[in-house]
Design a protein around this motif. Sequence first.
Motif, PDB file in Angstrom:
ATOM      1  N   MET A   1       0.845  -1.199   0.000  1.00  0.00           N
ATOM      2  CA  MET A   1       0.000   0.000   0.000  1.00  0.00           C
ATOM      3  C   MET A   1       0.878   1.246   0.000  1.00  0.00           C
ATOM      4  O   MET A   1       1.776   1.382   0.838  1.00  0.00           O
ATOM      5  N   ASN A   2       0.636   2.146  -0.943  1.00  0.00           N
ATOM      6  CA  ASN A   2       1.378   3.388  -0.983  1.00  0.00           C
ATOM      7  C   ASN A   2       0.921   4.292   0.158  1.00  0.00           C
ATOM      8  O   ASN A   2      -0.276   4.407   0.430  1.00  0.00           O
ATOM      9  N   PRO A   3       1.869   4.965   0.841  1.00  0.00           N
ATOM     10  CA  PRO A   3       1.469   5.850   1.931  1.00  0.00           C
ATOM     11  C   PRO A   3       0.683   7.049   1.411  1.00  0.00           C
ATOM     12  O   PRO A   3       0.961   7.569   0.330  1.00  0.00           O
ATOM     13  N   LYS A   4      -0.309   7.482   2.191  1.00  0.00           N
ATOM     14  CA  LYS A   4      -1.079   8.676   1.849  1.00  0.00           C
ATOM     15  C   LYS A   4      -0.233   9.910   2.140  1.00  0.00           C
ATOM     16  O   LYS A   4       0.558   9.930   3.093  1.00  0.00           O
ATOM     17  N   ARG A   5      -0.404  10.937   1.326  1.00  0.00           N
ATOM     18  CA  ARG A   5       0.270  12.210   1.616  1.00  0.00           C
ATOM     19  C   ARG A   5      -0.740  13.170   2.239  1.00  0.00           C
ATOM     20  O   ARG A   5      -1.783  13.454   1.640  1.00  0.00           O
ATOM     21  N   ILE A   6      -0.416  13.657   3.418  1.00  0.00           N
ATOM     22  CA  ILE A   6      -1.274  14.610   4.128  1.00  0.00           C
ATOM     23  C   ILE A   6      -0.568  15.956   4.105  1.00  0.00           C
ATOM     24  O   ILE A   6       0.518  16.123   4.683  1.00  0.00           O
ATOM     25  N   LEU A   7      -1.165  16.928   3.432  1.00  0.00           N
ATOM     26  CA  LEU A   7      -0.583  18.262   3.312  1.00  0.00           C
ATOM     27  C   LEU A   7      -1.214  19.176   4.366  1.00  0.00           C
ATOM     28  O   LEU A   7      -2.434  19.343   4.396  1.00  0.00           O
ATOM     29  N   VAL A   8      -0.384  19.768   5.206  1.00  0.00           N
ATOM     30  CA  VAL A   8      -0.850  20.695   6.234  1.00  0.00           C
ATOM     31  C   VAL A   8      -0.469  22.107   5.800  1.00  0.00           C
ATOM     32  O   VAL A   8       0.721  22.439   5.705  1.00  0.00           O
ATOM     33  N   VAL A   9      -1.478  22.924   5.540  1.00  0.00           N
ATOM     34  CA  VAL A   9      -1.252  24.295   5.074  1.00  0.00           C
ATOM     35  C   VAL A   9      -1.334  25.237   6.279  1.00  0.00           C
ATOM     36  O   VAL A   9      -2.398  25.489   6.828  1.00  0.00           O
ATOM     37  N   GLY A  10      -0.179  25.745   6.696  1.00  0.00           N
ATOM     38  CA  GLY A  10      -0.131  26.623   7.860  1.00  0.00           C
ATOM     39  C   GLY A  10       0.349  25.875   9.089  1.00  0.00           C
ATOM     40  O   GLY A  10      -0.068  24.743   9.346  1.00  0.00           O
ATOM     41  N   ALA A  11       1.225  26.505   9.864  1.00  0.00           N
ATOM     42  CA  ALA A  11       1.786  25.867  11.061  1.00  0.00           C
ATOM     43  C   ALA A  11       1.511  26.712  12.293  1.00  0.00           C
ATOM     44  O   ALA A  11       2.391  26.922  13.135  1.00  0.00           O
ATOM     45  N   GLY A  12       0.274  27.184  12.414  1.00  0.00           N
ATOM     46  CA  GLY A  12      -0.138  27.868  13.633  1.00  0.00           C
ATOM     47  C   GLY A  12      -0.567  26.838  14.662  1.00  0.00           C
ATOM     48  O   GLY A  12      -0.101  25.698  14.680  1.00  0.00           O
ATOM     49  N   HIS A  13      -1.504  27.234  15.539  1.00  0.00           N
ATOM     50  CA  HIS A  13      -1.966  26.311  16.570  1.00  0.00           C
ATOM     51  C   HIS A  13      -2.521  25.028  15.956  1.00  0.00           C
ATOM     52  O   HIS A  13      -2.175  23.921  16.375  1.00  0.00           O
ATOM     53  N   VAL A  14      -3.392  25.171  14.948  1.00  0.00           N
ATOM     54  CA  VAL A  14      -4.013  23.992  14.335  1.00  0.00           C
ATOM     55  C   VAL A  14      -2.983  23.168  13.581  1.00  0.00           C
ATOM     56  O   VAL A  14      -2.856  21.949  13.775  1.00  0.00           O
ATOM     57  N   GLY A  15      -2.228  23.807  12.692  1.00  0.00           N
ATOM     58  CA  GLY A  15      -1.296  23.078  11.846  1.00  0.00           C
ATOM     59  C   GLY A  15      -0.233  22.335  12.629  1.00  0.00           C
ATOM     60  O   GLY A  15       0.044  21.159  12.360  1.00  0.00           O
ATOM     61  N   LEU A  16       0.389  23.006  13.604  1.00  0.00           N
ATOM     62  CA  LEU A  16       1.461  22.365  14.365  1.00  0.00           C
ATOM     63  C   LEU A  16       0.938  21.182  15.175  1.00  0.00           C
ATOM     64  O   LEU A  16       1.493  20.081  15.128  1.00  0.00           O
ATOM     65  N   TYR A  17      -0.143  21.403  15.939  1.00  0.00           N
ATOM     66  CA  TYR A  17      -0.666  20.337  16.785  1.00  0.00           C
ATOM     67  C   TYR A  17      -1.179  19.164  15.947  1.00  0.00           C
ATOM     68  O   TYR A  17      -0.985  17.998  16.312  1.00  0.00           O
ATOM     69  N   ALA A  18      -1.843  19.469  14.833  1.00  0.00           N
ATOM     70  CA  ALA A  18      -2.363  18.397  13.984  1.00  0.00           C
ATOM     71  C   ALA A  18      -1.223  17.595  13.369  1.00  0.00           C
ATOM     72  O   ALA A  18      -1.243  16.349  13.369  1.00  0.00           O
ATOM     73  N   ALA A  19      -0.200  18.280  12.840  1.00  0.00           N
ATOM     74  CA  ALA A  19       0.926  17.587  12.219  1.00  0.00           C
ATOM     75  C   ALA A  19       1.678  16.740  13.245  1.00  0.00           C
ATOM     76  O   ALA A  19       2.091  15.604  12.956  1.00  0.00           O
ATOM     77  N   SER A  28       5.261   5.625   8.864  1.00  0.00           N
ATOM     78  CA  SER A  28       5.716   6.104   7.552  1.00  0.00           C
ATOM     79  C   SER A  28       5.138   5.254   6.418  1.00  0.00           C
ATOM     80  O   SER A  28       5.060   5.717   5.277  1.00  0.00           O
ATOM     81  N   ARG A  29       4.735   4.037   6.710  1.00  0.00           N
ATOM     82  CA  ARG A  29       4.113   3.190   5.689  1.00  0.00           C
ATOM     83  C   ARG A  29       2.675   3.608   5.407  1.00  0.00           C
ATOM     84  O   ARG A  29       2.132   3.349   4.331  1.00  0.00           O
ATOM     85  N   GLU A  30       2.046   4.287   6.411  1.00  0.00           N
ATOM     86  CA  GLU A  30       0.652   4.702   6.253  1.00  0.00           C
ATOM     87  C   GLU A  30       0.527   6.089   5.637  1.00  0.00           C
ATOM     88  O   GLU A  30      -0.380   6.333   4.829  1.00  0.00           O
ATOM     89  N   ALA A  31       1.401   7.004   6.036  1.00  0.00           N
ATOM     90  CA  ALA A  31       1.231   8.385   5.563  1.00  0.00           C
ATOM     91  C   ALA A  31       2.531   9.175   5.648  1.00  0.00           C
ATOM     92  O   ALA A  31       3.401   8.902   6.490  1.00  0.00           O
ATOM     93  N   GLU A  32       2.623  10.162   4.773  1.00  0.00           N
ATOM     94  CA  GLU A  32       3.685  11.170   4.812  1.00  0.00           C
ATOM     95  C   GLU A  32       3.022  12.505   5.124  1.00  0.00           C
ATOM     96  O   GLU A  32       2.064  12.902   4.456  1.00  0.00           O
ATOM     97  N   VAL A  33       3.513  13.203   6.144  1.00  0.00           N
ATOM     98  CA  VAL A  33       2.937  14.487   6.548  1.00  0.00           C
ATOM     99  C   VAL A  33       3.846  15.608   6.071  1.00  0.00           C
ATOM    100  O   VAL A  33       5.028  15.663   6.438  1.00  0.00           O
ATOM    101  N   VAL A  34       3.299  16.498   5.239  1.00  0.00           N
ATOM    102  CA  VAL A  34       4.056  17.628   4.697  1.00  0.00           C
ATOM    103  C   VAL A  34       3.450  18.918   5.241  1.00  0.00           C
ATOM    104  O   VAL A  34       2.244  19.150   5.120  1.00  0.00           O
ATOM    105  N   VAL A  35       4.274  19.741   5.859  1.00  0.00           N
ATOM    106  CA  VAL A  35       3.826  20.999   6.463  1.00  0.00           C
ATOM    107  C   VAL A  35       4.418  22.165   5.679  1.00  0.00           C
ATOM    108  O   VAL A  35       5.638  22.234   5.495  1.00  0.00           O
ATOM    109  N   VAL A  36       3.557  23.090   5.244  1.00  0.00           N
ATOM    110  CA  VAL A  36       4.017  24.255   4.479  1.00  0.00           C
ATOM    111  C   VAL A  36       3.676  25.526   5.251  1.00  0.00           C
ATOM    112  O   VAL A  36       2.513  25.760   5.612  1.00  0.00           O
TER     113      VAL A  36
END
Length: 443
Positions: A1-19, A28-36
């Motif tokens: 199974m290819n890992p899902k890519r989760i894109l987090v737009v913004g690294a404020g309170h929501v972005g940082l805590y969620a990421a 890492s086999r389930e998902a890659e988290v990218v924070v911008v």
Amino acid sequence: MNPKRILVVGAGHVGLYAALRLSKKLSSREAEVVVVDPQPHMTYQPFLPEAAAGNISPRHSVVPLRRELRRCKVVAGAVTRIDHHRKTAVVQPISGPTREIPYDHVVVAPGSVSRTLPIPGLHEHGIGFKTIGEAIYLRNHVLDRLDVAAATPDPAVRRSALTFTFVGGGYAGIEALAEMEDMARDALKYYPELKPEDMRWVLVEATQRVLPEVDRDMGAYTVQQLLKRNMDIRLDTRLESCLDGVVKLSDGDSFRSDTIVWTAGVKPSPMLDATDFPRDERRRVTCLPTLQVVDGDRVVDGAWSAGDCAAVPDLTKEPGNYCSPSAQHAVRQAARMADNIVNVVRGREPVEYKHKHAGSVASLGLHKGVAQVYGIKMTGWPAWFMHRTYHMSRIPSLNRKVRVVVDWSLAFFLKREVVALGQLHDPREEFAEASQPVGAGRA
């Protein structure tokens, strides 16, 4: 199974805590988290007044992204467009050409910006109070005005330099006003030319009360405490103009002020205008209680949002009410949203976000505060202590908690630093004057 890519737009309170939560719960086999985010840090905004007042180091009120998000990919840049139909985001790095980042899930969390009004002179003379840069600038500016007032023989220049105007009576405005007045009063010990009564601190609030998040009696107590400190509180009053530094109010009064701080509310980030997500009349992204983006009755697959930029129904109130734009909701929504993304990735159903607002705490300067938490009301030193304890517990990372506590502990034994570092805002000016430009055609 290819890992899902989760894109987090913004690294404020929501972005940082969620990421952070996503990177811990998904392998890492389930998902890659990218924070911008264009900034290399998250600003813990409740600490901005204390950072501006010199109670804590400005660096300790921000959380470095790369240190905390070691299991995420951090991209330093700004998202300039999101085409969710194609599940692609266009990113402008801080240097170099734009790039496209495809994704499977996107967390839309660019936060908010200051909500300004078309008031003459505000663009030229106003100072915001939402970023660490603005907090540092305000501190340096206030201390610089004390130097100006102490050096000038002109009473009009002195009066203008020592008049500090704050527009907006919410938590940001009240805390900024109270902390800066407290700092300036401390600083006057080193200015024999000036007296505390020479300073004029003005609060302009368009409604008939301050701190709308708490009961009226707590707001009234706050006003009484500020009045005891000889502050000029203007309720049910609007700023109509500040051209050339002359403040004109709706009650007919006008005066010169070198310092005009705007804290009158926020609005969703304009970055959302470059997306195809559904928005409400206040330009917030429309969401379900599960934090999934919704377009009418249709769930937008793979799109999530929370915090200041999202319209999230408040299930603890009557239908039609939405969660307030506060750090309290943002942090909890981030955790619920991250857990829901994990559920969806693993084939489970998301869970609705439900949190009854616990209350609010506010600092009114050193050893002074007001608090209303779960119906319990406190004032003075106990409220101030609760304010510090709560926010120390909420700032991410043990590193930052320890540094903040050390700053506070040292303050019990050492006097507050009250020196302006104004050259920070234009560090090349002296070098540019000392150096000589070289003509392009010179051999």
